[in-house]
Design an enzyme around this catalytic site. Structure first.
Site, PDB file in Angstrom:
ATOM      1  N   ASP A 375      -1.400  52.191   1.302  1.00  0.00           N
ATOM      2  CA  ASP A 375      -1.658  52.813   2.594  1.00  0.00           C
ATOM      3  C   ASP A 375      -2.312  54.172   2.323  1.00  0.00           C
ATOM      4  O   ASP A 375      -2.189  54.714   1.220  1.00  0.00           O
ATOM      5  CB  ASP A 375      -0.335  52.973   3.348  1.00  0.00           C
ATOM      6  CG  ASP A 375      -0.517  53.730   4.649  1.00  0.00           C
ATOM      7  OD1 ASP A 375      -1.437  53.385   5.402  1.00  0.00           O
ATOM      8  OD2 ASP A 375       0.260  54.665   4.895  1.00  0.00           O
ATOM      9  N   THR A 377      -2.425  57.278   4.763  1.00  0.00           N
ATOM     10  CA  THR A 377      -1.700  58.441   5.272  1.00  0.00           C
ATOM     11  C   THR A 377      -0.286  58.502   4.714  1.00  0.00           C
ATOM     12  O   THR A 377       0.502  57.575   4.868  1.00  0.00           O
ATOM     13  CB  THR A 377      -1.634  58.408   6.812  1.00  0.00           C
ATOM     14  OG1 THR A 377      -2.959  58.300   7.329  1.00  0.00           O
ATOM     15  CG2 THR A 377      -0.970  59.648   7.351  1.00  0.00           C
ATOM     16  N   ASP A 575       4.437  54.067   3.843  1.00  0.00           N
ATOM     17  CA  ASP A 575       5.504  55.004   4.223  1.00  0.00           C
ATOM     18  C   ASP A 575       5.836  54.985   5.710  1.00  0.00           C
ATOM     19  O   ASP A 575       6.777  55.641   6.137  1.00  0.00           O
ATOM     20  CB  ASP A 575       5.120  56.428   3.818  1.00  0.00           C
ATOM     21  CG  ASP A 575       4.058  57.019   4.741  1.00  0.00           C
ATOM     22  OD1 ASP A 575       3.195  56.246   5.220  1.00  0.00           O
ATOM     23  OD2 ASP A 575       4.104  58.232   4.995  1.00  0.00           O
TER      24      ASP A 575
END
Length: 687
Positions: A375, A377, A575
């Site tokens: 991912d 961000t 996250d």
């Protein structure tokens, strides 16, 4: 706290073939000393003729020597070796043959044969003796039991070192807390702390439980959780974790998680479960063991028959000794220790580095991962975006756009939401009351503020909600995206109110980590819900060739599923809430520890520090651990393959060499110990 103060760990780290527990040496030690004290004179009587100046058999009648050996050996076999015979008997009853099956049959046969020679010698044909003397094997039974006891104690003490990671975590648990009351501070046991208690934390104290600072500030060392040695500044409203160390400041905190719900208690529980879990490779070992032990018993029987028929006189003696050597030297304890000890050390090494592995299956799968999906961000970027622009439309004011945006975003735990809420705090703008808010992962948030329906989120999501976005605004947003910025659009009652521009810088060490991951042979792919332009800017800066933007959580999950369908072993790192489906779908899900609880719960591995370097460390730990297991299995398996023929007497026709059962037992014990020592080498691996 149920786990507080309990520093004894009593978990079986092996399969049925071994009983190496961290406290097993405590109850085996007295048995060993008794066995040793009795075995020394037994050896003296058995070897009396071999010691020139002793000549025991000329001084003491042979019949008396045999009776003394019987009397001395009986407590060694019947008491000191009793645990082994119990385990061996259970294995026979259950039909699950293991090392104790071999020890029981071997030593039991030697003792019973010798016992009958002394008690009822007439039952044996005269052709079985040697010069009128029947051979006895009391010394073999006694020495084997003594050496097996010694081996178990050494293995137990060596393997207990693998629990150092748990011990170090348990040591972090504080014993008392200082509850703030009307009549001053009251010292109470940590078990009595309740949620919503106000606690005073003094300089140098360990923080008692998880909570938030209500008054004061300090710098806190969280190395036991994250592996990061640099203290972190904390002030009012910041979260503190139980077991971490308060440095110079003093503060009052509000208890929010106590007992088994604290971060430290959950980490200890998960590490214990992971260390005691079984890796897929262990099932292979188990299947080998179920075939191996019966095969050894068959070889021992064949050895006995061949020597009894074809061997020199006294044939029974040769047959018994060689069959006994085969049974003892083939004990598969080393095979049983090979996997669980390496897993225990590997998981513990991860815990010390801020890498929480949920189970051994994840550790093994991670070692063979071919593709790593990341991912953007919060994983590759700092995860602390900054609001760099407020762009109102029509007659709206900047502060009003920000106020409405932050009112909705305060209900979210997405990094972009934090940036918007932080901007409101800096501008000292008060928030409104939002009602019936609904968060759409990968899209945005919708809610009611002052009776008006408000949307905030991605361009594609607002369009899907029926909100019209002018073409010139889309072009401006695309321009920002191409330069790596993220835009959140806000609309009231279906009419676009404006948009916010945010920037999330790449993590400082991300480029080097990506380079190292490439060097480890991994294919890296970046998936993000951010725009394609922002994805491209980040990917080019990091050196990631394959990337995809504007993805929903479902898109990410589908992408991972497609990789698995192509038989590509894949790990997913994320996250946020929007990463949870993909984390669950991947062969191995890796969550950044500073992300959402949902992401962490969905993952197989959690990087407590939230640092991308943890990905590389986790991969190295998994690969080192599996390599260590394979080394252990090689040593254990090939040791048996080479030693069994020698124990059966294959060298006797050529060199006249036979393996004494006592030497076979010593070699078997050293084999097991070598596996333990090799497993402990993992603790010194540099990550």
């Amino acid at each position: 706290m149920a786990i507080a103060g309990d520093s004894k760990v009593n978990i079986n780290v092996s399969n049925d073939s071994c009983h190496a527990e961290t406290n097993s040496s405590n109850h085996l030690l007295p048995r060993f000393w008794i066995a040793l004290i009795f075995t020394i004179p037994i050896l003296g009587f058995a070897m009396g003729d071999m010691i020139p100046f002793l000549n025991i058999h000329k001084v003491i009648p042979l019949k008396l020597v045999l009776w003394v050996q019987l009397i001395l050996t009986t407590p060694v076999v019947c008491w000191a070796g009793l645990p082994f015979f119990k385990w061996g008997w259970q294995s026979l009853i259950k039909g699950k043959f293991n090392m104790w099956t071999l020890v029981t049959i071997g030593t039991g046969t030697a003792y019973i044969f010798s016992f009958m020679v002394v008690i009822i010698p007439s039952i044996y044909p005269s052709s079985f003796d040697s010069n009128g003397i029947f051979p006895v094997y009391f010394e073999s039974a006694a020495v084997i039991i003594t050496l097996v006891l010694l081996g178990q104690i050494l293995e137990s003490r060596a393997s207990s070192k693998t629990w150092d990671s748990i011990s170090s975590l348990l040591e972090q648990l504080p014993k008392v807390a200082y509850r703030v009351g009307r009549n001053g501070d009251q010292s109470i046991p940590i078990d009595l702390v309740e949620i919503n208690d106000y606690l005073r934390v003094r300089p140098g104290d360990k923080i008692p439980v998880d909570g938030t600072i209500q008054e004061g500030s300090s710098s806190i060392t969280e190395s036991m959780i994250t592996g990061e040695s640099i203290p972190i500044d904390k002030t009012i409203g910041d979260v503190v974790i139980g077991g971490t160390i308060n440095n110079q400041g003093a503060f009052i905190m509000k208890a929010e998680k106590v007992g088994s719900e604290t971060v430290l208690a959950r980490i200890i529980e998960l590490v214990l479960k992971a260390q005691n879990s079984r890796a897929p490779i262990q099932w292979v070992v188990d299947r080998v063991s179920t075939v191996f032990v019966p095969s050894v018993m068959a070889i021992a029987l064949a050895t006995f028959i061949i020597w009894f028929i074809l061997g020199p006189q006294p044939r029974l003696s040769y047959a018994l000794v060689n069959a006994l050597s085969v049974l003892i030297i083939a004990c598969p304890c080393a095979l049983g220790l090979a996997t669980p000890l390496s897993i225990t050390v590997g998981v513990g090494l991860g815990a010390q580095s801020g890498i929480l592995v949920k189970n051994a299956i994840a550790l093994e799968k991670l070692s063979s991962v071919q593709s790593l999906i990341l991912d953007k961000t919060g994983t590759l970027t700092e995860g602390r975006p900054r609001l760099v622009g407020i762009n109102p439309l029509r007659d709206w004011k900047k502060n009003k756009v920000l106020q409405y945006a932050a009112t909705l975003e305060k209900t979210s735990n997405h990094p972009l939401a934090f940036a918007i809420v932080d901007a409101v705090k800096k501008e000292k703008i008060y928030l409104l009351k939002a009602e019936t808010t609904v968060s759409v992962p990968g899209g945005g948030i919708v809610g009611v503020i002052d009776g008006r329906e408000v949307h905030i989120g991605k361009t594609s999501w607002l369009k899907a909600c029926g909100i019209e976005i002018p073409e010139n605004i889309i072009q401006k947003i695309n321009g920002f995206s191409k330069n790596g910025y993220t835009c959140s659009l806000i609309a009231i009652d279906g009419i676009l109110m404006g948009y916010l521009t945010l920037s999330d810088p790449i993590k400082k060490d991300a480029r080097d980590i990506v380079k190292n991951l490439h060097a480890m042979g991994l294919k890296l792919i970046m998936l993000t819900g951010d725009s394609k332009g922002a994805a491209k800017v980040a990917a080019e800066e990091l050196g990631i060739k394959e990337f995809y933007g504007d993805l929903t959580p479902g898109d990410k999950s589908t992408f991972v599923k497609r990789m698995k369908e192509q038989q590509i072993k894949t790990a997913m790192v994320g996250d946020g809430v929007n990463d949870a489906p993909a984390l669950t779908e991947a062969d191995v899900g890796i969550a950044m520890g500073k992300g959402s609880d949902i992401a962490i719960e969905s993952a197989d591995i959690t990087l407590l520090k939230g640092d991308i370097s943890g990905i590389e460390k986790a991969l190295r730990i998994s690969r080192y651990t599996l390599r260590n297991i394979r080394q252990n299995l090689f040593f254990a398996f090939f040791y048996n393959v080479l030693s069994i023929p020698i124990a059966a007497g294959i060298l006797y026709p050529f060199y006249g060499f036979l393996l004494n059962p006592m030497i076979a037992c010593l070699v078997m014990s050293m084999s097991s110990l070598s596996v333990v020592i090799n497993s402990l080498r993992l603790r010194k691996v540099r990550l």
